[in-house]
Design a protein around this motif. Structure first.
Motif, PDB file in Angstrom:
ATOM      1  N   VAL A   8      -3.253   6.091   1.035  1.00  0.00           N
ATOM      2  CA  VAL A   8      -4.624   5.874   1.503  1.00  0.00           C
ATOM      3  C   VAL A   8      -5.356   7.209   1.407  1.00  0.00           C
ATOM      4  O   VAL A   8      -4.827   8.246   1.801  1.00  0.00           O
ATOM      5  CB  VAL A   8      -4.647   5.361   2.957  1.00  0.00           C
ATOM      6  CG1 VAL A   8      -6.068   5.181   3.450  1.00  0.00           C
ATOM      7  CG2 VAL A   8      -3.870   4.065   3.084  1.00  0.00           C
TER       8      VAL A   8
ATOM      9  N   ARG B 253      -2.496   0.259  -4.092  1.00  0.00           N
ATOM     10  CA  ARG B 253      -1.481  -0.778  -3.904  1.00  0.00           C
ATOM     11  C   ARG B 253      -0.741  -1.009  -5.215  1.00  0.00           C
ATOM     12  O   ARG B 253      -1.322  -0.939  -6.286  1.00  0.00           O
ATOM     13  CB  ARG B 253      -2.133  -2.062  -3.415  1.00  0.00           C
ATOM     14  CG  ARG B 253      -2.794  -1.861  -2.045  1.00  0.00           C
ATOM     15  CD  ARG B 253      -3.467  -3.090  -1.514  1.00  0.00           C
ATOM     16  NE  ARG B 253      -2.600  -4.230  -1.413  1.00  0.00           N
ATOM     17  CZ  ARG B 253      -1.955  -4.628  -0.320  1.00  0.00           C
ATOM     18  NH1 ARG B 253      -2.072  -3.929   0.782  1.00  0.00           N
ATOM     19  NH2 ARG B 253      -1.217  -5.707  -0.324  1.00  0.00           N
TER      20      ARG B 253
ATOM     21  N   LYS C 200      -7.408   2.399  -0.575  1.00  0.00           N
ATOM     22  CA  LYS C 200      -5.974   2.096  -0.564  1.00  0.00           C
ATOM     23  C   LYS C 200      -5.460   1.907  -1.983  1.00  0.00           C
ATOM     24  O   LYS C 200      -6.085   1.215  -2.779  1.00  0.00           O
ATOM     25  CB  LYS C 200      -5.711   0.836   0.250  1.00  0.00           C
ATOM     26  CG  LYS C 200      -6.062   0.986   1.717  1.00  0.00           C
ATOM     27  CD  LYS C 200      -6.644  -0.323   2.222  1.00  0.00           C
ATOM     28  CE  LYS C 200      -7.401  -0.137   3.496  1.00  0.00           C
ATOM     29  NZ  LYS C 200      -8.805   0.148   3.305  1.00  0.00           N
TER      30      LYS C 200
ATOM     31  N   THR D 149      -6.701  -0.708  -6.612  1.00  0.00           N
ATOM     32  CA  THR D 149      -7.402  -0.030  -5.521  1.00  0.00           C
ATOM     33  C   THR D 149      -8.108  -1.061  -4.653  1.00  0.00           C
ATOM     34  O   THR D 149      -8.559  -2.089  -5.138  1.00  0.00           O
ATOM     35  CB  THR D 149      -8.439   0.979  -6.053  1.00  0.00           C
ATOM     36  OG1 THR D 149      -9.378   0.291  -6.882  1.00  0.00           O
ATOM     37  CG2 THR D 149      -7.780   2.098  -6.832  1.00  0.00           C
TER      38      THR D 149
ATOM     39  N   THR E 116       0.862  -1.182   0.000  1.00  0.00           N
ATOM     40  CA  THR E 116       0.000   0.000   0.000  1.00  0.00           C
ATOM     41  C   THR E 116       0.894   1.226   0.000  1.00  0.00           C
ATOM     42  O   THR E 116       1.717   1.392   0.896  1.00  0.00           O
ATOM     43  CB  THR E 116      -0.922   0.007   1.230  1.00  0.00           C
ATOM     44  OG1 THR E 116      -1.735  -1.166   1.209  1.00  0.00           O
ATOM     45  CG2 THR E 116      -1.810   1.237   1.246  1.00  0.00           C
TER      46      THR E 116
END
Length: 133
Positions: free
Chosen positions: A10, A55, A53, A33, A7
């Motif tokens: 955020v 990633r 998040k 996502t 990640t």
């Protein structure tokens, strides 16, 4: 073969996440996502589930973080210049909530949009809140 994902950012809302996702993808990095559709369905659960998040694959983590750091996060005026704090002359200016009065809150609760709301800013250096003239 199992791939590891990291990640890299955020966000509270999907719109913010999609802007950064597009910027990272423009550099050739694949971005995924998490929880975006859940938050789009009910934005009030964003804090409860930890936001949207972004990633990336573990090997792309450092490059993605550099891209995110290169994006200016602070407010600019209509001419593209950084806004300076009138109190300390700092340049770490962010948008601040304009719902600071009982009248604004009542209008919001009644599903009416506040009329003639100015954009309010806050300096992250000295925490001074101000409006642009």
């Amino acid at each position: 073969m199992s791939e590891t994902f990291k990640t890299v950012a955020v966000f509270q809302y999907s719109a913010e996440a999609l802007i950064i996702k597009g910027r990272i993808e423009s550099e050739g990095i694949q971005v995924f996502t998490m929880d975006m559709h859940t938050i789009d369905t009910d934005p009030l659960v964003s804090n409860a589930i930890g936001g949207v998040k972004l990633r990336v694959k573990a090997e792309d983590e450092q490059k993605a973080l550099q891209i995110i750091e290169s994006i200016q996060e602070y407010a600019i005026d209509d001419q593209g210049e950084s806004i300076c704090c009138p109190n300390c002359n700092g340049k770490k200016i962010v948008l601040d909530s304009t719902i600071d009065s009982l009248k604004s809150l009542v209008l919001l609760l009644l599903f009416m949009l506040p009329i003639n709301q100015k954009t309010k800013y806050r300096c992250e250096d000295c925490n001074h809140k101000f409006y642009l003239k």
